[in-house]
Design a protein around this motif. Structure first.
Motif, PDB file in Angstrom:
ATOM      1  N   ALA A 107      28.331  53.029  41.672  1.00 51.63           N
ATOM      2  CA  ALA A 107      29.302  52.436  42.591  1.00 51.63           C
ATOM      3  C   ALA A 107      29.681  51.032  42.128  1.00 51.63           C
ATOM      4  CB  ALA A 107      28.713  52.379  44.004  1.00 51.63           C
ATOM      5  N   TYR A 125      37.859  50.550  48.163  1.00 51.72           N
ATOM      6  CA  TYR A 125      37.121  51.802  48.365  1.00 51.72           C
ATOM      7  C   TYR A 125      35.781  51.799  47.625  1.00 51.72           C
ATOM      8  CZ  TYR A 125      41.579  53.351  50.245  1.00 51.72           C
ATOM      9  OH  TYR A 125      42.718  53.457  50.988  1.00 51.72           O
ATOM     10  N   ASN A 129      31.992  51.923  49.340  1.00 55.59           N
ATOM     11  CA  ASN A 129      30.965  52.868  48.925  1.00 55.59           C
ATOM     12  C   ASN A 129      29.672  52.139  48.550  1.00 55.59           C
ATOM     13  OD1 ASN A 129      29.914  55.453  48.191  1.00 55.59           O
ATOM     14  ND2 ASN A 129      30.370  55.020  46.050  1.00 55.59           N
ATOM     15  N   ARG A 132      27.940  51.090  51.774  1.00 59.05           N
ATOM     16  CA  ARG A 132      27.407  52.224  52.538  1.00 59.05           C
ATOM     17  C   ARG A 132      26.171  52.827  51.868  1.00 59.05           C
ATOM     18  NH1 ARG A 132      30.903  55.159  56.707  1.00 59.05           N
ATOM     19  NH2 ARG A 132      32.468  53.600  57.228  1.00 59.05           N
TER      20      ARG A 132
END
Length: 218
Positions: A107, A125, A129, A132
């Protein structure tokens, strides 16, 4: 709620996050139904879900409106977000395994690519990620759910930060420091670094408000 309603919720939420539907925008059910080529029922259900998330409010005689957050409220939300993410980082540093570290590195590499090309959308985005994954690595389901819920409410504003000059590279460098602390299982350091990364104050908060004001006048 139907699968279609949930898909529509995600698409409208995305428009809110990217500024297509700015703060104060009225969500017209008929217009949205025509745009997405669906009936008004799943649109109404999607708006209801967005209201439950705090992204939309239902006003008397005006209907559904994208929430407008005052500067003080926004600052308070970022304060809480910073503490939630710091807790996630502290627990993740204690519990993360090699497989999860590899996923986090992947990521991070996506963030590197987006930052290098100054692609703010791609970075948004990839950045989402990255954060998260840290929530998940805390292995605390309740904490993960709370952090993700507040992250959804702050999505439009976290994205706006990326418009500030040099913010992409600074954000990426901060991610690198967090990743290094997680890999070294340094709990307090990881928590402090992620807290500072998320907390918006001083010049960063002023820049965020300036970007928001510009978006609202477009």
């Amino acid at each position: 709620m139907s699968k279609l309603s949930d898909e529509l919720r995600e698409r409208i939420e995305q428009d809110i996050a990217t500024g297509v539907l700015g703060p104060g925008t009225h969500l017209d059910e008929a217009e949205l139904a025509e745009r997405f080529e669906v009936s008004r029922t799943p649109i109404r259900e999607a708006i209801s879900m967005l209201a439950g998330e705090g992204l939309v409010e239902i006003r008397p005689r005006r209907g559904a409106v994208v929430v407008q957050i005052t500067p003080q409220r926004l600052f308070e939300m970022f304060e809480v977000m910073a503490e939630l993410e710091a807790m996630c980082a502290r627990l993740a540093a204690r519990r993360i395994n090699d497989k999860e570290l590899a996923q986090l590195q992947e990521a991070h590499d996506a963030c590197r690519k987006a930052a290098a090309s100054t692609d703010t959308d791609a970075y948004f985005y990839a950045n989402e990620n990255f954060h998260r994954l840290i929530y998940t690595c805390s292995r605390n389901t309740f904490l993960t759910e709370e952090a993700a819920a507040l992250q959804r409410k702050l999505r439009p504003y976290r994205r706006l930060q990326l418009r500030v000059k040099n913010r992409l590279q600074k954000s990426f460098d901060e991610h690198q420091s967090v990743l290094d602390a997680l890999a070294a299982h340094e709990e307090q350091k990881a928590a402090t670094l992620l807290r500072n990364h998320v907390l918006v104050q001083g010049e960063r908060f002023a820049d965020l408000l300036a970007s928001l004001a510009q978006m609202e006048t477009q």
